[in-house]
Write a protein that holds these residues in place. Structure first.
Motif, PDB file in Angstrom:
ATOM      1  N   LEU A  69      -4.611  -0.181   5.468  1.00 29.74           N
ATOM      2  CA  LEU A  69      -6.007  -1.218   5.702  1.00 29.74           C
ATOM      3  C   LEU A  69      -5.582  -1.744   6.725  1.00 29.74           C
ATOM      4  O   LEU A  69      -5.027  -2.437   6.900  1.00 29.74           O
ATOM      5  N   PRO A  70      -6.973  -2.017   7.653  1.00 28.17           N
ATOM      6  CA  PRO A  70      -6.669  -2.692   8.728  1.00 28.17           C
ATOM      7  C   PRO A  70      -6.374  -4.268   7.960  1.00 28.17           C
ATOM      8  O   PRO A  70      -7.236  -4.911   7.382  1.00 28.17           O
ATOM      9  N   GLU A  71      -5.699  -5.014   8.908  1.00 33.99           N
ATOM     10  CA  GLU A  71      -5.548  -6.672   8.210  1.00 33.99           C
ATOM     11  C   GLU A  71      -6.642  -7.116   7.647  1.00 33.99           C
ATOM     12  O   GLU A  71      -6.708  -7.830   6.948  1.00 33.99           O
ATOM     13  N   ALA A  72      -7.925  -6.465   8.574  1.00 35.67           N
ATOM     14  CA  ALA A  72      -9.079  -7.819   8.726  1.00 35.67           C
ATOM     15  C   ALA A  72      -9.959  -7.098   7.332  1.00 35.67           C
ATOM     16  O   ALA A  72     -10.293  -8.181   6.868  1.00 35.67           O
ATOM     17  N   ALA A  73      -9.479  -6.001   7.033  1.00 37.44           N
ATOM     18  CA  ALA A  73     -10.203  -5.736   5.894  1.00 37.44           C
ATOM     19  C   ALA A  73      -9.454  -6.051   4.443  1.00 37.44           C
ATOM     20  O   ALA A  73      -9.816  -5.418   3.227  1.00 37.44           O
ATOM     21  N   ARG A  74      -8.146  -6.015   4.279  1.00 38.61           N
ATOM     22  CA  ARG A  74      -7.342  -6.560   3.295  1.00 38.61           C
ATOM     23  C   ARG A  74      -8.021  -7.757   2.570  1.00 38.61           C
ATOM     24  O   ARG A  74      -7.755  -7.920   1.185  1.00 38.61           O
ATOM     25  N   PRO A  75      -8.182  -8.974   2.709  1.00 37.64           N
ATOM     26  CA  PRO A  75      -9.553 -10.025   2.017  1.00 37.64           C
ATOM     27  C   PRO A  75     -10.312  -9.095   1.425  1.00 37.64           C
ATOM     28  O   PRO A  75     -10.065  -9.971   0.348  1.00 37.64           O
ATOM     29  N   ALA A  76     -10.623  -8.815   1.473  1.00 39.03           N
ATOM     30  CA  ALA A  76     -12.830  -8.363   0.897  1.00 39.03           C
ATOM     31  C   ALA A  76     -12.101  -7.691   0.457  1.00 39.03           C
ATOM     32  O   ALA A  76     -12.610  -6.970  -0.880  1.00 39.03           O
ATOM     33  N   ALA A  77     -10.711  -6.590   0.530  1.00 43.96           N
ATOM     34  CA  ALA A  77     -10.107  -4.934  -0.689  1.00 43.96           C
ATOM     35  C   ALA A  77      -9.746  -5.618  -1.861  1.00 43.96           C
ATOM     36  O   ALA A  77     -10.018  -5.559  -3.273  1.00 43.96           O
ATOM     37  N   LEU A  78      -8.896  -7.000  -1.644  1.00 43.12           N
ATOM     38  CA  LEU A  78      -8.777  -7.658  -3.052  1.00 43.12           C
ATOM     39  C   LEU A  78      -9.604  -8.785  -3.337  1.00 43.12           C
ATOM     40  O   LEU A  78      -9.560  -8.549  -4.514  1.00 43.12           O
ATOM     41  N   ARG A  79     -10.971  -8.976  -2.511  1.00 47.00           N
ATOM     42  CA  ARG A  79     -11.646  -9.934  -3.482  1.00 47.00           C
ATOM     43  C   ARG A  79     -12.710  -8.978  -4.822  1.00 47.00           C
ATOM     44  O   ARG A  79     -12.481  -8.666  -5.348  1.00 47.00           O
ATOM     45  N   VAL A  96       0.361  -5.354  -7.245  1.00 49.32           N
ATOM     46  CA  VAL A  96       0.131  -5.148  -6.230  1.00 49.32           C
ATOM     47  C   VAL A  96       1.430  -4.751  -5.524  1.00 49.32           C
ATOM     48  O   VAL A  96       2.613  -5.100  -6.184  1.00 49.32           O
ATOM     49  N   VAL A  97       1.712  -3.429  -5.380  1.00 51.61           N
ATOM     50  CA  VAL A  97       3.583  -2.472  -4.612  1.00 51.61           C
ATOM     51  C   VAL A  97       3.295  -2.658  -3.144  1.00 51.61           C
ATOM     52  O   VAL A  97       2.002  -1.493  -2.737  1.00 51.61           O
ATOM     53  N   GLU A  98       3.763  -2.921  -2.357  1.00 47.24           N
ATOM     54  CA  GLU A  98       4.221  -2.576  -1.152  1.00 47.24           C
ATOM     55  C   GLU A  98       5.097  -2.318  -0.619  1.00 47.24           C
ATOM     56  O   GLU A  98       6.056  -2.924  -1.433  1.00 47.24           O
ATOM     57  N   PHE A  99       5.153  -2.137   0.980  1.00 47.55           N
ATOM     58  CA  PHE A  99       6.294  -1.603   1.410  1.00 47.55           C
ATOM     59  C   PHE A  99       6.315  -2.357   2.315  1.00 47.55           C
ATOM     60  O   PHE A  99       5.798  -4.235   2.498  1.00 47.55           O
ATOM     61  N   ASN A 145       4.616  -4.583   8.118  1.00 49.00           N
ATOM     62  CA  ASN A 145       3.557  -5.080   7.412  1.00 49.00           C
ATOM     63  C   ASN A 145       3.828  -5.681   6.847  1.00 49.00           C
ATOM     64  O   ASN A 145       4.986  -6.328   6.738  1.00 49.00           O
ATOM     65  N   ARG A 146       3.171  -7.149   6.821  1.00 51.12           N
ATOM     66  CA  ARG A 146       3.179  -8.432   6.620  1.00 51.12           C
ATOM     67  C   ARG A 146       2.791  -9.120   5.552  1.00 51.12           C
ATOM     68  O   ARG A 146       2.042  -9.502   4.950  1.00 51.12           O
ATOM     69  N   VAL A 147       3.737  -8.443   4.294  1.00 48.58           N
ATOM     70  CA  VAL A 147       3.871  -8.526   3.069  1.00 48.58           C
ATOM     71  C   VAL A 147       3.915 -10.639   2.533  1.00 48.58           C
ATOM     72  O   VAL A 147       3.719 -10.665   1.554  1.00 48.58           O
ATOM     73  N   ASP A 148       4.366 -11.131   3.382  1.00 46.26           N
ATOM     74  CA  ASP A 148       5.142 -12.522   3.663  1.00 46.26           C
ATOM     75  C   ASP A 148       3.175 -13.117   2.636  1.00 46.26           C
ATOM     76  O   ASP A 148       2.991 -14.271   3.051  1.00 46.26           O
ATOM     77  N   LEU A 149       2.016 -12.634   3.678  1.00 47.83           N
ATOM     78  CA  LEU A 149       0.822 -12.922   3.325  1.00 47.83           C
ATOM     79  C   LEU A 149       0.172 -12.521   2.434  1.00 47.83           C
ATOM     80  O   LEU A 149      -0.924 -12.889   2.107  1.00 47.83           O
TER      81      LEU A 149
END
Length: 121
Positions: A45-55, A69-72, A95-99
């Protein structure tokens, strides 16, 4: 999805349904699931769409439900980063998994744990 449907089942597996949809706008009622799993998807997902997806994942979980959540995780070594970038693309290599913990909290979840699965999850 056809592959997943063929592979489900077996003696010890729980019933499972598969649906396609848009992560930022899940077409299901509130409290539909426990648990919810996102596996190797958020980095697409584009970074800007990730918050909405998680919500949305939070919205469709039942009260007390759990999210996995499993991520690379980009490799730490320069060689590993070059291999990943060349082999699977830009999205995983940067991928900014630190976020993730912050994004998950901001979506309404309580982060109860986390960790690494080697080599890059």
């Amino acid at each position: 999805m056809a592959y997943a449907r063929r592979r489900r089942g077996g003696r010890n597996s729980a019933p499972c349904a598969y649906r396609e949809g848009i992560a930022e706008n899940i077409d299901l009622p509130d409290g539909s699931f426990d648990p919810s799993v996102t596996s190797l998807m958020l980095h697409h997902l584009p970074e800007a769409a990730r918050p909405a997806a998680l919500r949305e994942m939070c919205r469709v979980l039942r009260p007390g439900g759990r999210l996995l959540v499993v991520e690379f995780r980009p490799p730490a070594s320069g060689l590993g980063r070059r291999l990943v970038h060349g082999g699977v693309g830009h999205a995983m290599a940067h991928n900014r998994v630190d976020l993730l913990d912050g994004l998950v909290r901001d979506a309404g979840f309580e982060v109860r744990g986390g960790g690494d699965v080697r080599p890059w999850l």
